[in-house]
Design an enzyme around this catalytic site. Structure first.
Site, PDB file in Angstrom:
ATOM      1  N   ASP A 207     -52.218 -11.576  25.986  1.00 12.94           N
ATOM      2  CA  ASP A 207     -52.805 -12.902  26.098  1.00 12.94           C
ATOM      3  C   ASP A 207     -54.263 -12.868  25.647  1.00 12.94           C
ATOM      4  OD1 ASP A 207     -52.592 -15.700  27.204  1.00 12.94           O
ATOM      5  OD2 ASP A 207     -54.181 -14.967  28.522  1.00 12.94           O
ATOM      6  N   GLU A 279     -47.292   7.463  22.931  1.00 15.14           N
ATOM      7  CA  GLU A 279     -46.847   8.607  23.724  1.00 15.14           C
ATOM      8  C   GLU A 279     -45.436   8.404  24.267  1.00 15.14           C
ATOM      9  OE1 GLU A 279     -49.601   9.160  26.887  1.00 15.14           O
ATOM     10  OE2 GLU A 279     -51.367   9.292  25.567  1.00 15.14           O
TER      11      GLU A 279
END
Length: 570
Positions: A207, A279
């Protein structure tokens, strides 16, 4: 699931409080979402994006977050979230959750600590507290205005009862902005990202991704009258045609825009987040809500080491006009392609007037202002729906990723005639009714015409009143009905996949080549083995010969009607 799924995904936005209500309290919830997921899988989408469901006082419909790592009781529990996520994955749907990093709720533990700790404390340094101007500090630190209207600053009363510092809130006064120069803030959001990634979410829609970082010194700035509330330009697509956009855009610096939108420091944050997401297995993604223009600027958010997608608001704001649409499509493919990112396409979301109404407005309407009974140039609903269907058929034929906002597959218009006393958007209150805000696109959607709340929930309760006319839009009234908007979406999403349109390319075809007369207003291109022809004009034109694969309205007797898009076998 295929590699780099996000490059071609059709992503369905769920606004949780208005999607499906399992317990009958009038507020949508996670259990309701879980129960309706099979219907979304049947629609043909690839992923869902959920607007905030975190713990919140709901001053701004959940975009005021009090706890980023828990579910608001209105929506259920973390177990409900896990159940919903598991069901989505079982159905082959990815799940993207909203993240609100620009600001928190004023009920967030950190902000309460900041109020108690006082000026100069570590707790206050996590937010943007400043001393006021004037002899007694009673003038705000600068002239910035809130997106929702009024000053972007609120003065606090200190613990000893005296008037104190001011805090910045680019949105409602209940949404204090974080200070993203503070390492506490950066580390906290790394923790939040890992919390949801560890649960198995497939990505985050960020957002106000063009916010967070403010210019040094917080200088005064007065926005242009023609700008949208979140920083985007009005009628951006038309501007691209009128001003000209290079087909080989250069990625340039932000320039002299608002000192709180699009500052260069945001990119360092997203590089850090991208490394963290990388990751994790399964290609977790970041999607930017970045209301900036022109498009080459937006492309900075999706360079290879930053975010994966950015919403294409220039496309969303483009009028239903062939020249404007061609300009913004060319500019989009060029700008995003220059950084190796897919273009995205979107026509509606929870912050804008639904495109079944917006495309037929006859007066200017800035992003975030909304429409209501007193709005000039209100749309003809027949024209609006016809254009919306044609615009969707055009959008879903373009290469890249597409977003669908809940209810648009039913042809829902903006709910214009909401009673004043029912409205809840902070914009309505902070502008004293001058702007209607976004309630009209957030009304709970209809599922079954003859059930309480049109099947939204088991009772008649709905947090915003549903128009009686929405029975005709209910999903059960459209399912399996030839020519319905729902079946148009199902066919377009199915054809988008079977013809490889999302991985294809746009090759423009002269309008004269497909319409021997009255070619003004005709937009036509080939994408693989599909010829797409959109008539944005006011007159019928000849329909090219060939097998009709999809049409947004009836086509017969060799005629392509006005406000109609058709797919033909090329």
């Amino acid at each position: 699931m295929t590699t780099e799924w996000w490059r071609t995904a059709a992503i369905y936005q769920i606004y949780p409080r208005s999607f499906a209500d399992a317990n009958g309290d009038g507020m949508g919830d996670l259990a309701g979402i879980r129960s309706r997921l099979p219907e979304l899988a049947d629609l043909g989408i690839d992923a869902i994006w959920l607007s905030p469901f975190f713990t919140s006082p709901q001053k701004d419909a959940g975009y005021d977050v009090a706890d980023y790592c828990d579910v608001d009781p209105r929506f259920g529990t973390l177990d409900d979230f896990d159940d919903m996520l598991g069901e989505a994955h079982r159905l082959g749907l990815r799940v993207i959750v909203d993240l609100v990093p620009n600001h928190s709720s004023d009920r967030h533990e950190w902000f309460q600590q900041a109020l108690a700790a006082g000026p100069g404390s570590r707790e206050r340094a996590r937010y943007l507290f400043r001393d006021g101007n004037g002899d007694t500090g009673d003038i705000p630190p600068n002239n910035w205005e809130s997106v929702f209207g009024g000053s972007a600053w609120t003065r606090v009363t200190e613990a000893d009862g005296t008037p104190g510092q001011w805090y910045l809130h680019l949105f409602d006064s209940s949404q204090p902005d974080f200070d993203w120069t503070n390492e506490d803030v950066r580390e906290e959001f790394r923790r939040i990202l890992r919390f949801w990634l560890d649960r198995g979410v497939d990505g985050f829609r960020v957002d106000v991704a063009h916010g967070m970082v403010k210019a040094d010194g917080l200088p005064d700035w007065t926005p242009p009258a023609e700008g949208g509330s979140m920083g985007g330009a009005s009628h951006a697509g038309q501007a691209l045609v009128e001003e000209g956009v290079p087909l080989e855009p250069e990625i340039h610096d932000e320039g002299d825009g608002a000192p709180y939108w699009g500052q260069d420091g945001v990119h360092e944050i997203y590089r850090d987040w991208r490394a963290l997401l990388d990751e994790y297995p399964g290609e977790r993604i970041l999607a930017a809500e970045a209301w900036v223009d022109p498009l080459p600027r937006v492309a900075k958010w999706v360079r290879s080491d930053e975010m994966h997608q950015a919403f294409n608001f220039a496309y969303l704001e483009t009028p239903w006009d062939a020249a404007a649409l061609r300009g913004v499509i060319d500019a989009s493919l060029s700008a995003f392609g220059a950084v190796g990112a897919p273009s995205t396409w979107v026509l509606s979301n929870h912050d804008v007037v639904r495109h079944a109404s917006r495309l037929a407005l006859t007066a200017e309407n800035l992003q975030g202002h909304g429409i209501g009974p007193r709005t000039p140039g209100l749309p003809d609903p027949v024209v609006g729906l016809r254009r919306a269907r044609a615009a969707t058929a055009l959008m879903l034929a373009l290469p890249g990723s597409a977003y669908v906002y809940q209810g648009e597959e039913l042809g829902l218009p903006e709910a214009i005639d909401l009673p004043d006393e029912a409205r809840q958007d902070p914009t309505w209150f902070r502008t004293h009714g001058e702007r209607y805000g976004r309630d009209g696109c957030r009304v709970p959607i209809p599922w079954e015409a003859d059930r309480p709340s049109f099947g939204f929930g088991p009772t008649d309760a709905a947090w915003l009143p549903q128009p009686a006319s929405w029975a005709t839009f209910a999903r059960d009234r459209q399912r399996g009905v030839e020519g319905s908007t729902l079946e148009l979406y199902r066919a377009a999403l199915r054809g988008r996949r079977s013809h490889g349109l999302a991985t294809g390319s746009v090759e423009w075809v002269s309008a004269d080549a497909v319409a021997s007369a009255s070619a003004d207003g005709v937009l036509s291109f080939c994408n693989g083995d599909v010829l797409v022809v959109a008539n944005t004009g006011s007159s019928d034109v000849p329909l090219p010969a060939g097998e009709v694969l999809l049409a947004s309205a009836d086509v017969a007797d060799g005629v392509l009607p006005a406000d109609t898009t058709v797919w033909l076998r090329a």
